[in-house]
Write an enzyme that holds these catalytic residues in place. Sequence first.
Site, mmCIF file in Angstrom:
data_model
loop_
_atom_site.group_PDB
_atom_site.id
_atom_site.type_symbol
_atom_site.label_atom_id
_atom_site.label_comp_id
_atom_site.label_asym_id
_atom_site.label_seq_id
_atom_site.Cartn_x
_atom_site.Cartn_y
_atom_site.Cartn_z
ATOM 1 N N ASN A 112 0.849 -1.189 0.000
ATOM 2 C CA ASN A 112 0.000 0.000 0.000
ATOM 3 C C ASN A 112 0.884 1.238 0.000
ATOM 4 O OD1 ASN A 112 -2.450 1.565 0.380
ATOM 5 N ND2 ASN A 112 -1.809 1.846 2.508
ATOM 6 N N HIS A 114 0.836 5.151 1.448
ATOM 7 C CA HIS A 114 0.141 5.971 2.440
ATOM 8 C C HIS A 114 0.805 7.347 2.486
ATOM 9 C CE1 HIS A 114 -2.159 6.932 6.009
ATOM 10 N NE2 HIS A 114 -1.049 7.418 6.530
ATOM 11 N N SER A 141 4.861 6.761 2.386
ATOM 12 C CA SER A 141 5.461 5.456 2.691
ATOM 13 C C SER A 141 4.804 4.384 1.838
ATOM 14 C CB SER A 141 5.218 5.075 4.165
ATOM 15 O OG SER A 141 5.629 6.095 5.047
ATOM 16 N N ASP A 150 -2.590 0.646 8.056
ATOM 17 C CA ASP A 150 -1.370 1.442 7.845
ATOM 18 C C ASP A 150 -0.205 0.973 8.715
ATOM 19 O OD1 ASP A 150 -2.754 2.983 5.968
ATOM 20 O OD2 ASP A 150 -3.482 4.353 7.496
#
Length: 202
Positions: A112, A114, A141, A150
């Site tokens: 992912n 973020h 990140s 997260d």
Amino acid sequence: MNTEARLPVGVMISGRGSNLQALLDACKGADFPARIVLVISDRAGALGLERARDAGVDAKTYPRGDFASREAFENAITGAFEAAGVEFICLAGFMRLLSADFVAHWRDRLINIHPSLLPAFKGLDTHERALAAGVKEHGCSVHYVRPEMDSGPILGQAAVPVLPGDSAESLAARVLAAEHELYPRCLRQIAEGSSSAPASLG
Ligand code: GRF
């Protein structure tokens, strides 16, 4: 690099898809070691769906409301990715939390991006909160996904300065430009095998 040698990647989006665009653009590179084979959105009309189709990539919509349960919704997504030969998934602005089962199924094959320097500012409204906190540096990140939002081992980060007079919008734009550099760089690292799966990190 021939097509078969490139890592087959699926991307999950909910909206604008500017990070998807950065990944699509990177994949045009003759030596880029990954290819995007399927884009899935949970929202009909997401701009990212058009971006995928413009790049010649298959794009499908799976609205959560079309499924009786989150499990059925996620199983349909996994089924579509596996049918397309996807081996690795990039979340790019996908705005739903994924279940522990989905995350376990794709463990160490699911990343992912973020918009903060994790572990600072998990969750939403990161730019507003960074300004409110008075941090002098902010950024983005790329991390492996774990069931807790997260969290997960960090693959890469890019920092940008917070400048006097910044608004959430001006800061977001600076971070987004960094995201567009960082995400393809991290995917390249993974696809080249230079970034080993973080099995020992839990
Ligand atoms: C980005 O800021 C990303 O970091 C976050 O959601 C936003 C998606 O933007 N996860 P886009 O759809 O890639 O333009």
